[in-house]
Design an enzyme around this catalytic site. Structure first.
Site, short mmCIF file in Angstrom:
data_model
loop_
_atom_site.label_atom_id
_atom_site.label_comp_id
_atom_site.label_asym_id
_atom_site.label_seq_id
_atom_site.Cartn_x
_atom_site.Cartn_y
_atom_site.Cartn_z
N ALA A 23 26.65 77.42 37.50
CA ALA A 23 25.69 78.48 37.53
C ALA A 23 25.65 78.99 36.08
CB ALA A 23 26.10 79.56 38.50
N CYS A 75 12.04 66.26 55.52
CA CYS A 75 12.02 66.60 56.94
C CYS A 75 13.28 66.12 57.68
CB CYS A 75 10.65 65.98 57.48
SG CYS A 75 10.67 66.26 59.35
N CYS A 98 11.71 63.43 60.69
CA CYS A 98 11.24 61.90 60.32
C CYS A 98 11.50 61.57 58.73
CB CYS A 98 9.57 61.86 60.46
SG CYS A 98 8.72 62.63 59.25
N HIS A 110 25.32 68.73 43.69
CA HIS A 110 24.68 69.63 44.73
C HIS A 110 23.26 69.56 45.08
CE1 HIS A 110 28.54 72.36 43.97
NE2 HIS A 110 28.73 71.16 44.42
P1 NAD Z 1 30.28 80.52 39.54
O1 NAD Z 1 29.13 81.45 39.84
O2 NAD Z 1 31.26 80.13 40.62
O3 NAD Z 1 30.90 81.00 38.23
C1 NAD Z 1 30.12 80.70 37.19
C2 NAD Z 1 31.03 80.99 35.90
O4 NAD Z 1 30.09 80.89 34.92
C3 NAD Z 1 31.99 82.27 36.17
O5 NAD Z 1 33.35 81.70 35.73
C4 NAD Z 1 31.39 83.20 35.07
O6 NAD Z 1 32.45 83.59 34.18
C5 NAD Z 1 30.77 81.99 34.08
N1 NAD Z 1 29.73 82.41 33.19
C6 NAD Z 1 28.56 83.13 33.72
N2 NAD Z 1 27.74 83.09 32.71
C7 NAD Z 1 28.25 82.56 31.50
C8 NAD Z 1 27.85 82.03 30.13
N3 NAD Z 1 26.57 82.66 29.74
N4 NAD Z 1 28.53 81.43 29.41
C9 NAD Z 1 29.69 81.03 29.60
N5 NAD Z 1 30.31 81.32 31.16
C10 NAD Z 1 29.24 81.85 31.85
O7 NAD Z 1 29.34 78.99 39.53
P2 NAD Z 1 29.68 77.59 39.79
O8 NAD Z 1 31.17 77.24 39.41
O9 NAD Z 1 28.78 76.81 39.35
O10 NAD Z 1 29.79 77.85 41.41
C11 NAD Z 1 28.66 78.28 42.15
C12 NAD Z 1 27.81 77.33 43.13
O11 NAD Z 1 26.78 77.90 43.16
C13 NAD Z 1 27.70 76.00 42.46
O12 NAD Z 1 27.96 75.15 43.40
C14 NAD Z 1 26.16 75.92 42.29
O13 NAD Z 1 25.38 75.01 43.14
C15 NAD Z 1 25.45 77.19 42.94
N6 NAD Z 1 24.66 78.01 42.29
C16 NAD Z 1 23.56 77.44 41.58
C17 NAD Z 1 22.73 78.18 40.77
C18 NAD Z 1 21.69 77.54 39.91
O14 NAD Z 1 21.17 76.18 39.97
N7 NAD Z 1 21.40 77.95 38.57
C19 NAD Z 1 22.82 79.55 40.59
C20 NAD Z 1 24.01 80.07 41.32
C21 NAD Z 1 24.82 79.26 42.18
#
Ligand code: NAD
Length: 239
Positions: free
Chosen positions: A26, A128, A131, A120
């Site tokens: 994220a 759906c 179907c 993910h």
């Molecule tokens: P997480 O939220 O658990 O962790 C995010 C990490 O990124 C943190 O450790 C933080 O310190 C770090 N971080 C934040 N901004 C940063 C930057 N600019 N530079 C460097 N590091 C930075 O995220 P995760 O590990 O991806 O797990 C969360 C789950 O949520 C995932 O499975 C994902 O599918 C989902 N998610 C997706 C989105 C998206 O699609 N953009 C957004 C939120 C959550």
């Protein structure tokens, strides 16, 4: 070692890489205005939110599921940032063979990355539940909160892995193979606490394992280089 010499080292390793892989989460999309789950302002701190993204919530309270999903997981105006763009460029230059992402926002593809493995799933595709007909995001453009299949009336769901569901086996195996064959693994913007996605990192057999993340991760001890900085700030210093 200073941060700038660490960044120079990463730049050098990228130049030498022939089969680099980026594994992200994220935090990659944070500079695009999409909040992550675990930083202080992240979604996860709103207690119990994981429930709203669970298989159980979709089955039992689809209205609640879609209220949360529409408000918190859809960012139609978000654009790729410098991190997505740098990764796309490095792939084009032959340094990276793939991006493995936990994100569902499609911003790597929007930036031009070709080989993107979405562990993910994606918020751009819908199916759906009855179907199995497939739709694009326009299926959400209904007055009702829960989109219904125009063919059979079944509940339509996003093609994302919800809490309580297994990961797509094909993407997982694809990711396992690219990581196992990589000569450089760069991990960034992920707390590395979501499994089994994070456990894929143990498949890496190469010599250069780099973590670029704002906060510590459980894999820091295994990395050859840890840069505790924003990805945008780091990648923009690498040509
Ligand atoms: P997480 O939220 O658990 O962790 C995010 C990490 O990124 C943190 O450790 C933080 O310190 C770090 N971080 C934040 N901004 C940063 C930057 N600019 N530079 C460097 N590091 C930075 O995220 P995760 O590990 O991806 O797990 C969360 C789950 O949520 C995932 O499975 C994902 O599918 C989902 N998610 C997706 C989105 C998206 O699609 N953009 C957004 C939120 C959550």
């Amino acid at each position: 070692m200073t941060i700038s010499s660490d960044i120079a080292r990463l730049g050098q390793w990228l130049k030498q890489a022939e089969k680099g892989v980026f594994f992200g989460g994220a935090g990659v999309s944070a500079d695009s205005g999409i909040p992550d789950f675990r930083s202080s302002s992240g979604l996860y701190r709103e207690k119990g939110r994981e429930y709203y993204l669970s298989r159980a919530c979709l089955a039992q309270e689809p209205e609640e599921f879609y209220r949360f999903f529409r408000q918190n997981m859809l960012f139609p105006n978000a654009a790729p940032n410098a991190v997505h763009k740098a990764l796309a460029r490095w792939e084009q230059e032959g340094r990276l063979q793939a991006v493995v992402t936990q994100n569902i926002d499609g911003l790597h593809q929007a930036a031009g990355s070709k080989r993107v493995i979405e562990l993910h799933g994606t918020a751009s595709k819908y199916d759906c539940t009855v179907c199995r007909a497939s739709f694009g995001p326009e299926i959400l453009e209904t007055p009702e909160l829960v989109p219904r299949c125009p063919h059979c009336g079944g509940t339509v769901r996003p093609r994302v892995t919800l809490y309580g569901e297994p990961l797509d086996g094909f993407s997982f195996e694809d990711a396992r193979q690219v990581i196992a064959s990589a000569d450089l693994l760069i991990v960034g913007g992920s707390s590395l606490t979501v499994h089994p996605a994070a456990s894929l990192l143990t498949e890496f057999r190469g010599e250069r394992f780099v973590i670029v993340n704002r906060s510590p991760t459980p894999f820091d001890g295994a990395a050859d280089l840890v840069i505790r900085e924003g990805l945008g700030a780091v990648f923009s210093q690498i040509d």
